[in-house]
Design an enzyme around this catalytic site. Structure first.
Site, PDB file in Angstrom:
ATOM      1  N   CYS A 115       0.912  -1.232  -0.020  1.00  0.00           N
ATOM      2  CA  CYS A 115      -0.113  -0.046   0.179  1.00  0.00           C
ATOM      3  C   CYS A 115       0.863   1.449   0.065  1.00  0.00           C
ATOM      4  O   CYS A 115       0.274   2.488  -0.152  1.00  0.00           O
ATOM      5  CB  CYS A 115      -0.906   0.081   1.401  1.00  0.00           C
ATOM      6  N   HIS A 255      -2.636   6.871   2.999  1.00  0.00           N
ATOM      7  CA  HIS A 255      -3.286   5.499   2.754  1.00  0.00           C
ATOM      8  C   HIS A 255      -4.486   5.390   3.355  1.00  0.00           C
ATOM      9  O   HIS A 255      -4.631   5.474   4.720  1.00  0.00           O
ATOM     10  CB  HIS A 255      -2.370   4.387   3.009  1.00  0.00           C
ATOM     11  N   ASN A 285     -10.161   0.162   1.177  1.00  0.00           N
ATOM     12  CA  ASN A 285      -8.766   0.059   1.157  1.00  0.00           C
ATOM     13  C   ASN A 285      -8.579  -0.313  -0.468  1.00  0.00           C
ATOM     14  O   ASN A 285      -8.672  -1.437  -0.604  1.00  0.00           O
ATOM     15  CB  ASN A 285      -8.326  -0.832   2.135  1.00  0.00           C
TER      16      ASN A 285
HETATM   17  N1  ACO Z   1     -17.950  -8.343  10.986  1.00  0.00           N
HETATM   18  C1  ACO Z   1     -18.223  -8.810  12.342  1.00  0.00           C
HETATM   19  N2  ACO Z   1     -17.176  -9.114  13.123  1.00  0.00           N
HETATM   20  C2  ACO Z   1     -15.945  -9.326  12.873  1.00  0.00           C
HETATM   21  C3  ACO Z   1     -15.723  -8.835  11.661  1.00  0.00           C
HETATM   22  C4  ACO Z   1     -16.463  -8.332  10.464  1.00  0.00           C
HETATM   23  N3  ACO Z   1     -16.378  -7.871   9.300  1.00  0.00           N
HETATM   24  N4  ACO Z   1     -14.284  -8.999  11.366  1.00  0.00           N
HETATM   25  C5  ACO Z   1     -13.751  -9.435  12.514  1.00  0.00           C
HETATM   26  N5  ACO Z   1     -14.863  -9.255  13.486  1.00  0.00           N
HETATM   27  C6  ACO Z   1     -15.010  -9.934  14.850  1.00  0.00           C
HETATM   28  C7  ACO Z   1     -13.797 -10.665  15.042  1.00  0.00           C
HETATM   29  O1  ACO Z   1     -13.859 -12.147  14.798  1.00  0.00           O
HETATM   30  C8  ACO Z   1     -13.388 -10.420  16.713  1.00  0.00           C
HETATM   31  O2  ACO Z   1     -14.367 -11.170  17.198  1.00  0.00           O
HETATM   32  P1  ACO Z   1     -13.857 -11.864  18.802  1.00  0.00           P
HETATM   33  O3  ACO Z   1     -13.941 -10.653  19.757  1.00  0.00           O
HETATM   34  O4  ACO Z   1     -15.157 -12.367  19.191  1.00  0.00           O
HETATM   35  O5  ACO Z   1     -12.825 -12.630  18.720  1.00  0.00           O
HETATM   36  C9  ACO Z   1     -13.731  -8.949  16.658  1.00  0.00           C
HETATM   37  O6  ACO Z   1     -14.651  -8.702  15.578  1.00  0.00           O
HETATM   38  C10 ACO Z   1     -12.658  -8.055  16.840  1.00  0.00           C
HETATM   39  O7  ACO Z   1     -11.748  -8.416  15.741  1.00  0.00           O
HETATM   40  P2  ACO Z   1     -10.406  -7.625  15.693  1.00  0.00           P
HETATM   41  O8  ACO Z   1      -9.545  -8.157  14.573  1.00  0.00           O
HETATM   42  O9  ACO Z   1      -9.795  -7.333  16.999  1.00  0.00           O
HETATM   43  O10 ACO Z   1     -10.945  -5.909  15.134  1.00  0.00           O
HETATM   44  P3  ACO Z   1     -10.167  -4.950  15.079  1.00  0.00           P
HETATM   45  O11 ACO Z   1     -10.782  -3.783  15.851  1.00  0.00           O
HETATM   46  O12 ACO Z   1      -8.786  -5.045  15.206  1.00  0.00           O
HETATM   47  O13 ACO Z   1     -10.396  -4.258  13.624  1.00  0.00           O
HETATM   48  C11 ACO Z   1      -9.334  -4.372  11.168  1.00  0.00           C
HETATM   49  C12 ACO Z   1      -9.981  -5.257  12.372  1.00  0.00           C
HETATM   50  C13 ACO Z   1     -10.513  -3.506  10.662  1.00  0.00           C
HETATM   51  C14 ACO Z   1      -8.848  -5.338  10.298  1.00  0.00           C
HETATM   52  C15 ACO Z   1      -8.199  -3.502  12.100  1.00  0.00           C
HETATM   53  O14 ACO Z   1      -7.321  -4.142  12.717  1.00  0.00           O
HETATM   54  C16 ACO Z   1      -7.332  -2.716  10.928  1.00  0.00           C
HETATM   55  O15 ACO Z   1      -7.706  -1.908  10.252  1.00  0.00           O
HETATM   56  N6  ACO Z   1      -6.235  -3.139  10.855  1.00  0.00           N
HETATM   57  C17 ACO Z   1      -5.341  -2.510  10.014  1.00  0.00           C
HETATM   58  C18 ACO Z   1      -5.217  -2.925   8.475  1.00  0.00           C
HETATM   59  C19 ACO Z   1      -4.729  -2.163   7.529  1.00  0.00           C
HETATM   60  O16 ACO Z   1      -4.242  -0.891   7.799  1.00  0.00           O
HETATM   61  N7  ACO Z   1      -4.049  -2.545   6.672  1.00  0.00           N
HETATM   62  C20 ACO Z   1      -3.158  -1.744   5.824  1.00  0.00           C
HETATM   63  C21 ACO Z   1      -2.449  -2.455   4.833  1.00  0.00           C
HETATM   64  S1  ACO Z   1      -3.639  -2.850   3.869  1.00  0.00           S
HETATM   65  C22 ACO Z   1      -2.863  -3.651   2.290  1.00  0.00           C
HETATM   66  O17 ACO Z   1      -1.490  -3.489   2.298  1.00  0.00           O
HETATM   67  C23 ACO Z   1      -3.464  -4.381   1.200  1.00  0.00           C
END
Ligand code: ACO
Length: 336
Positions: A115, A255, A285
């Site tokens: 990214c 990004h 994204n």
């Molecule tokens: N819908 C409902 N629930 C979900 C979903 C969904 N789509 N996805 C995950 N959950 C649940 C999980 O199972 C978890 O449940 P649990 O607590 O019972 O285990 C809960 O939601 C929390 O999951 P987390 O993964 O801890 O959620 P988080 O708050 O970390 O958000 C996210 C996830 C959005 C992916 C975040 O971590 C994020 O944005 N990370 C950065 C991603 C990024 O910046 N990427 C950049 C590069 S991308 C590239 O290079 C292509």
């Protein structure tokens, strides 16, 4: 050798027509609009048509940037295209675009840095101009990320969208355009965001497909932490090289992965949140393409004027980080 400057003299983007909303995802995986919006800020994203690959999105984005710059394709010396979703391993997607747009005097190459790709590509392109190698370089970022996403993994599939953005870089006075940059790589975190199969290490076999190893895998939590810690560091590094302070920044074009990352970065840098441009809600994204798509969005809304200090920031697979400080040289969109 006295260096000249390099600046952005044209911007364009292209978005596939089909919109995929959170309600659409609610029908496909176990998720809710409420979860997606509260965790990411994403409401909808674009989906490339079945017959659209990265080059198909890149071509109109490049043509719009050329038109905006008032530059003919024959004047382009080099096409740099950055993507994690190339049409093929080879030939380079940049070559397909170079031919399609009639950039008959240009060299062409792909560049991959997740990214962060647009930041790396813009810095590379600018330095070809600064050292006198070329007058005009076309820098394009194009992605069909929905094609590598795992449509059964709710933790990742809802995040991604398709699209392309492009800029024409050209010469300027040394104190204008790209003022400074900082790039970093942290390959020890490469496995946090990876497409395990399909490269030279692991061929795509029926077993690999059954295990979804030919899809994007991401440890979202770890990437989140690396991003919010790394962004202020790389941004301050680039600003220091330009002898500027965060208070000098007009807008941040970053990004677009998650609204929480945009807000946390603004807070940690001490910049008002509304100076960090956000398009994540409508485009999701789109990996390397998100920075130039975001740039085109703010530019065409009249949000940039000559003299503005634009801080570009990228982060992503690698793990890579990049920042670039640009003194904007184009007049407000519509005024030229
Ligand atoms: N819908 C409902 N629930 C979900 C979903 C969904 N789509 N996805 C995950 N959950 C649940 C999980 O199972 C978890 O449940 P649990 O607590 O019972 O285990 C809960 O939601 C929390 O999951 P987390 O993964 O801890 O959620 P988080 O708050 O970390 O958000 C996210 C996830 C959005 C992916 C975040 O971590 C994020 O944005 N990370 C950065 C991603 C990024 O910046 N990427 C950049 C590069 S991308 C590239 O290079 C292509």
């Amino acid at each position: 050798m006295s260096l000249r400057g390099a600046t952005i003299c044209g911007v364009g983007s292209y978005l596939p027509e089909q919109i995929l909303t959170n309600a659409d995802w609610e029908r496909m995986v176990d998720t809710t609009d409420e979860w997606i919006v509260s965790h990411t800020g994403i409401r909808e994203r674009r989906l490339a048509a079945q017959d659209e690959a990265s080059s198909d999105l890149a071509i109109p984005a490049a043509q719009r940037a050329l038109e905006d710059a008032g530059i003919q394709p024959e004047q382009i010396g080099l096409v740099i295209l950055t993507t994690v979703t190339p049409d093929h391993f080879f030939p380079a997607t940049a070559c397909l675009v170079q031919s399609a747009i009639g950039a008959t005097n240009a060299g062409a190459m792909d560049l991959t840095s997740g990214c962060t790709g647009f930041i790396y590509a813009m810095v590379a392109g600018a330095n070809f101009i600064r050292t006198g190698g070329y007058d005009y370089v076309l820098v394009i970022a194009s992605e069909v990320l929905t094609r590598t996403a795992d449509w059964a993994d709710r933790a990742t599939c809802v995040l991604f969208g398709d699209g392309a953005g492009a800029t024409v870089l050209g010469p300027c006075e040394p104190d204008q355009g790209l003022l400074s940059f900082a790039l970093s790589s942290h390959g020890e975190h490469g496995d946090l965001l990876i497409m395990p199969a399909g490269g030279g290490r692991t061929r795509v076999t029926p077993e690999v497909i059954a295990q979804h190893q030919d899809c994007l895998k991401m440890e979202g939590h770890d990437i989140f932490k690396l991003a919010v810690r790394g962004i202020p560091r790389i941004a301050r590094d680039a600003l220091a090289k330009a002898q500027l302070k965060t208070s000098d920044i007009s807008v941040v074009v970053m990004h677009q992965a998650n609204q929480r990352i945009l807000d946390a970065s603004a807070d940690r840098l001490g910049i008002e949140r509304d100076r960090v441009i956000s398009t994540v809600g409508k485009y999701g994204n789109s990996s390397a393409a998100s920075v130039p798509m975001c740039l085109d969005d703010v530019y065409r809304r009249g949000g940039l004027v000559a003299g503005d200090i634009v801080l570009f920031v990228g982060f992503g697979a690698g793990f890579t980080l990049g920042a670039a400080v640009v003194r904007w040289t184009l007049p407000r969109f519509g005024a030229h």
